[in-house]
Design a protein around this motif. Structure first.
Motif, short mmCIF file in Angstrom:
data_model
loop_
_atom_site.label_atom_id
_atom_site.label_comp_id
_atom_site.label_asym_id
_atom_site.label_seq_id
_atom_site.Cartn_x
_atom_site.Cartn_y
_atom_site.Cartn_z
N GLN A 162 0.72 -1.10 -0.28
CA GLN A 162 -0.13 -0.07 -0.06
C GLN A 162 0.65 1.32 -0.06
OE1 GLN A 162 -3.58 0.03 -0.03
NE2 GLN A 162 -2.91 2.18 -0.69
N ASN A 166 0.73 4.14 -2.68
CA ASN A 166 0.40 5.64 -2.36
C ASN A 166 1.71 6.43 -2.83
OD1 ASN A 166 -1.75 4.83 -0.86
ND2 ASN A 166 -0.66 4.91 1.18
N THR A 318 -1.60 -0.57 5.34
CA THR A 318 -2.96 -1.18 5.55
C THR A 318 -3.24 -1.22 7.03
OG1 THR A 318 -2.18 -2.70 3.96
CG2 THR A 318 -4.02 -3.53 5.56
#
Length: 347
Positions: A162, A166, A318
């Motif tokens: 993640q 990002n 996460t």
């Protein structure tokens, strides 16, 4: 009264026995904690100066961990954490490293230097305990031990992926200029000290030298597109002081091959990687064949990703699963029973 007293004592005993394992470390906090993170399997013939996390198995010939002295872990991490098994040649743990292993230790550990604490879910072989504390069989005696390691591995894998996603979505505000065989990165940090570059693996293939000018940036993100990555460039001025502030994000990489020493932290959570030279900074890989050293100079920047987990550590990735609620439930039972006992006494 005796029955109530027994229930209170039993509940307190169960509460005391409840596992108190730390929340998983995620996001950029993980880059600060560990020198090397491998989400899957690590096969190593080399060494790591700082702390190491392996989400799968640790294999390979003899290798060494925490050969230097990293900054004190803010969350009490061991020098070596392996969710799976440790096999192959003997592993050297240094400078009070300690180890947490979810499976078996078949290779054995050399426990060098100050007294160490080693906790193993399964069995441990070929290890001289001496003055050290070595516990095994914890998967049976303390089920929370193995489940906590497995949770950290699962959450960390999701968090690193993640984080990479990002970072890949950040808009570039800085430029790389290619002149001849040299790529010069000129950071133009924003008001928060963040500089962002966007390049391709093909751009790196065009050059053999890298010059990096941070220009006061706290954190420089270099987003590199491309599924196949070859890192064989020379860093002009050396690699020092880049790992603390530069994150090379390989969000598309499925394979990564590093043959020259590299300056800056690397984030390649989907990549099957091979290293033949050192990296000065933090590094995250999907799987790794390590034939080059990992040097300290882990990420220390203050950048906080745009997504924060509701629990656990503070930086990105996460969401961390909530801790089991049954210890609090038991505490509630204790309170109710004690309250009833006091009412009966005053009645």
């Amino acid at each position: 009264m005796k029955k109530t007293g027994f229930m209170v004592s039993a509940s307190l005993a169960l509460l005391a026995a409840a596992p108190a394992h730390a929340s998983p470390v995620t996001g950029t906090d993980a880059l600060r904690e560990w020198n090397l993170i491998v989400l899957g399997d690590l096969s190593s013939s080399s060494e790591v100066e700082g702390r190491t996390f392996v989400g799968g198995d640790l294999t390979g010939t003899s290798s060494s961990y925490q050969i230097s002295t990293p900054a004190t872990s803010t969350t009490g991490q061991a020098g070596l954490t392996v969710v799976g098994n440790v096999t192959g040649g003997i592993k050297n743990l240094n400078n009070g490293s300690g180890a947490l292993v979810g499976g078996n230790v078949e290779s054995g550990f050399n426990l060098n230097g100050a007294a160490q604490t080693v906790k193993v879910g399964g069995t441990i072989s070929n290890t001289n305990i001496n003055q050290n504390s070595v516990q095994s069989g914890l998967a049976t005696s303390d089920p929370g031990f193995a489940s906590s390691l497995a949770t950290q591995g699962t959450v960390l894998a999701g968090s690193m992926k993640q984080l990479s996603t990002n970072l890949s979505g950040l808009a570039a505000n800085s430029d790389m200029v290619i002149s001849g065989n040299r790529a010069t990165f000129n950071a133009s940090p924003d008001a928060n000290g963040l500089a962002v570059f966007s390049i391709s693996a093909a751009d790196l293939d065009k050059v053999g030298e890298i010059a990096f000018n941070l220009n006061g940036a706290d954190t420089a993100i270099v987003n590199v597109s491309g599924s196949t990555v070859s890192l064989n460039d020379n860093f002009l001025g050396g690699t020092a002081n880049l790992g603390e502030h530069v994150i090379w994000n390989f969000g598309d990489a499925q394979s990564l091959d590093l043959t020259n020493s590299w300056g800056g932290s690397l984030l390649a959570p989907w990549a099957d990687a091979t290293t033949a030279n050192y990296i000065q900074g933090s590094a995250v890989f999907g799987n790794l064949t390590q034939n080059g050293e990992m040097h300290l100079g882990t990420y220390t920047g203050g950048y906080t990703p745009p997504i924060d987990p509701p629990t656990g550590s503070s930086s990105g990735g996460t969401p961390v699963p909530e801790a089991p609620g049954w210890p609090l439930f038991l505490l509630g039972i204790v309170g109710v029973l004690l309250g009833r006992r006091l009412i009966r006494k005053t009645a």
